[in-house]
Design an enzyme around this catalytic site. Structure first.
Site, mmCIF file in Angstrom:
data_model
loop_
_atom_site.group_PDB
_atom_site.id
_atom_site.type_symbol
_atom_site.label_atom_id
_atom_site.label_comp_id
_atom_site.label_asym_id
_atom_site.label_seq_id
_atom_site.Cartn_x
_atom_site.Cartn_y
_atom_site.Cartn_z
ATOM 1 N N GLY A 18 -19.799 -17.755 -8.709
ATOM 2 C CA GLY A 18 -19.014 -16.637 -9.245
ATOM 3 C C GLY A 18 -17.702 -16.385 -8.541
ATOM 4 C CB THR A 19 -16.464 -16.600 -5.142
ATOM 5 O OG1 THR A 19 -17.212 -17.708 -4.613
ATOM 6 C CG2 THR A 19 -17.235 -15.312 -4.913
ATOM 7 C CG ASP A 21 -10.011 -22.932 -10.056
ATOM 8 O OD1 ASP A 21 -9.114 -22.106 -9.775
ATOM 9 O OD2 ASP A 21 -9.852 -23.840 -10.895
ATOM 10 N NE ARG A 24 -9.828 -15.893 -8.029
ATOM 11 C CZ ARG A 24 -8.586 -16.256 -8.307
ATOM 12 N NH1 ARG A 24 -8.310 -17.519 -8.619
ATOM 13 N NH2 ARG A 24 -7.611 -15.383 -8.260
ATOM 14 N NE ARG A 51 -23.143 -21.644 1.679
ATOM 15 C CZ ARG A 51 -24.309 -22.067 2.149
ATOM 16 N NH1 ARG A 51 -25.200 -22.623 1.330
ATOM 17 N NH2 ARG A 51 -24.619 -21.963 3.426
ATOM 18 C CG ASP A 177 -17.014 -31.020 -24.308
ATOM 19 O OD1 ASP A 177 -15.895 -30.494 -24.102
ATOM 20 O OD2 ASP A 177 -17.145 -32.230 -24.551
ATOM 21 C CG HIS A 178 -13.206 -26.814 -22.270
ATOM 22 N ND1 HIS A 178 -13.416 -27.767 -21.301
ATOM 23 C CD2 HIS A 178 -11.914 -26.955 -22.669
ATOM 24 C CE1 HIS A 178 -12.301 -28.444 -21.113
ATOM 25 N NE2 HIS A 178 -11.390 -27.980 -21.922
ATOM 26 C CE LYS A 182 -9.253 -27.213 -26.279
ATOM 27 N NZ LYS A 182 -8.424 -26.100 -25.806
ATOM 28 C CD GLU A 216 -5.584 -33.834 -18.711
ATOM 29 O OE1 GLU A 216 -5.939 -32.736 -18.240
ATOM 30 O OE2 GLU A 216 -6.100 -34.913 -18.378
ATOM 31 C CG HIS A 240 -13.449 -33.253 -22.929
ATOM 32 N ND1 HIS A 240 -14.410 -32.280 -22.932
ATOM 33 C CD2 HIS A 240 -12.757 -33.084 -21.773
ATOM 34 C CE1 HIS A 240 -14.311 -31.551 -21.824
ATOM 35 N NE2 HIS A 240 -13.323 -32.022 -21.109
#
Length: 484
Positions: A18-19, A21, A24, A51, A177-178, A182, A216, A240
């Site tokens: 939860g902390t 990248d 966030r 942790r 799988d993000h 979409k 990319e 992907h």
């Protein structure tokens, strides 16, 4: 057009890592946007687990900072931020030990939907599943969300499936799988199966070829250690691009149901032919600037890992026999763009003569940026001077077509997390699907390793190695231009 937001049932969502990248940048901001949209019932809670020895207030300060960084100021009213933070809790936990698990068990409720998001390194997936079971944290219908990479080959994927399967049923495992979250990817299914116009043409009789591009502009900066053990094939193609290929090529499922859809996707993977070594192009980016080349950003100065790959695939079934599928993905290319292009065949006879040039209908599905769909059609160029043909797009860019709501299309993570809470697995990979993808991928990787092939060099800001263009040119085709 007013978008409809359907609230989900009350839930406890635990974010392991939860902390980190991903939490966030994507998970927490996405949940806040769903909160603003009215999709999170008042009883719902989000529990960070990591942790770090935080209390609730310290973690809420971290979450607030993440919202301030990744959500525009005018989209996060102070009163709404406060109300969202009131739903945030935290447990300091040791994923491989005993610390914190009794605290988590006490905090969790058994009368709401339980979901556990594994936003951690893959090496922790198994230990987390084991401890959730050992400490009896998870109720009977709890869900776990597993991020990629799901294994690095067939053997490791099978082992991970077995470990998760020892403690959770397949119906409880959500391999995320993000790309499948979409809006445009889901609209691909709507366009295919909701319109009589397209489905009769979606086959070898009318389609010349299909292109899938994920380009990319970023390099591997900061991820060199991970990426050099992965490469474009493992990092992008096996998951992907494979998922996009399946959605394009699959047969119509009997109904829009998780297993019906995933059954058809699995058939596509199993119908893929082995790929000839001459139909694969691998590359590494180079630059004249110090520190910009791939080999300067990884530990091994003689690395043979690819940062670019292009390949020609064939599917051995009645629908697609003879139709090549061209896939390419790479880093440090000229533009950031993801697109699927269905290129239809020429008309069997041109009444206008060859001198007016070649014109083809192309259905282009754009995943990023500016999600949308365009259909290229041929018309007469306006004005006097005789018959002159020109190609124009019928543009279905969502933010234009849907009015103000087009700017409010949920992020992929938002949609997928809400699907987890609903218990809808349609857009998540099934275990046998993952294993089939690795079974096809492994021999390709093994082949170029055994041959000791060095990737072709390509310049930063280009479209990739020249050999990738040749892959298309030798059959009279060309890649579509990469545009931002």
């Amino acid at each position: 057009m007013v978008s409809r937001v359907i609230p989900v049932d009350p839930f406890d969502l635990v974010i392991f890592g939860g902390t980190g990248d991903l939490a966030r940048r994507k998970i927490l901001p996405g949940l806040f946007r769903r909160f603003l949209a009215g999709q999170m019932p008042p009883e719902s809670r989000v529990i960070g687990a990591a942790r770090s020895e935080y209390g609730d207030d310290e973690y809420r300060a971290e979450v607030k900072a993440a919202l301030e960084e990744f959500i525009a100021k005018d989209s996060r009213p102070a009163k709404d931020v406060k109300a969202f933070l009131d739903r945030i809790h935290y447990v300091a936990i040791d994923a491989t030990g005993k610390a914190g698990w009794s605290d988590l068990k006490k905090l969790l409720r058994s009368d709401v939907v339980q979901a556990f998001y594994f936003s951690v390194a893959p090496s922790l997936f198994g230990p987390l599943a084991e401890r959730l079971h050992e400490w009896k944290c998870a109720v009977k219908d709890a869900r776990i969300v597993v991020e990629k990479p799901f294994g690095r080959d067939l053997e490791s994927a099978r082992a991970l499936n077995r470990t998760l399967g020892d403690h959770f049923d397949e119906s409880q495992i959500y391999r995320i799988d993000h790309y499948l979250g979409k809006e445009t990817v889901q609209n691909l299914m709507a366009v295919r199966f909701g319109n009589m116009l397209f489905e009769p043409l979606w086959n070898a009789q009318y389609v010349d070829h299909v292109q899938i591009t994920v380009a990319e502009t970023v390099g591997v900066n900061g991820r060199g250690a991970y990426y050099d053990k992965s490469g474009a094939m493992r990092d992008m193609v096996q998951n992907h691009l494979m998922q996009l290929l399946c959605l394009i090529a699959m047969e119509p499922p009997s109904r829009f149901d998780p297993d019906a859809v995933r059954d058809e996707k699995l058939k596509v993977i199993r119908a893929l032919d082995p790929v000839d070594k001459n139909d694969i192009v691998r590359g590494q980016y180079v630059s004249e600037e110090d520190g910009e080349s791939y080999l300067e950003q990884v530990e091994d100065p003689d690395s043979l890992t690819e940062s670019f790959i292009a390949m020609k695939l064939n599917i051995s079934n009645w629908r697609w026999a003879g139709v090549p599928f061209y896939l390419r993905t790479g880093k440090k290319l000229k533009a950031r763009a993801s697109e699927i292009a269905i290129v239809f065949k020429d008309a069997p006879h041109s009444i206008f003569g060859q001198e007016l040039g070649r014109h083809r209908n192309i259905l282009a599905i754009r995943l990023q940026p500016n999600e949308g769909i365009t259909l290229g059609v041929t018309i007469k160029e306006p004005g006097p001077g005789g018959m002159r043909l020109v190609d124009v797009p019928l543009d279905m860019t969502f933010k234009d077509a849907l009015g103000p709501d087009g700017d409010e299309i949920p992020d992929a993570y938002e949609r997928l997390i809400m699907d987890v809470i609903r218990g809808n697995q349609t857009l998540f990979m099934r275990g046998d699907e993952v294993e089939a993808a690795w079974a096809w991928t492994d021999p390709l990787i093994k082949g170029w390793i055994e041959r000791g092939e060095r990737p072709k060099s390509y310049d930063v800001g280009s479209t990739g190695p020249e050999d990738a263009a040749v892959l298309m040119h030798r059959e009279g085709r060309k890649w579509r231009d990469i545009k931002a």
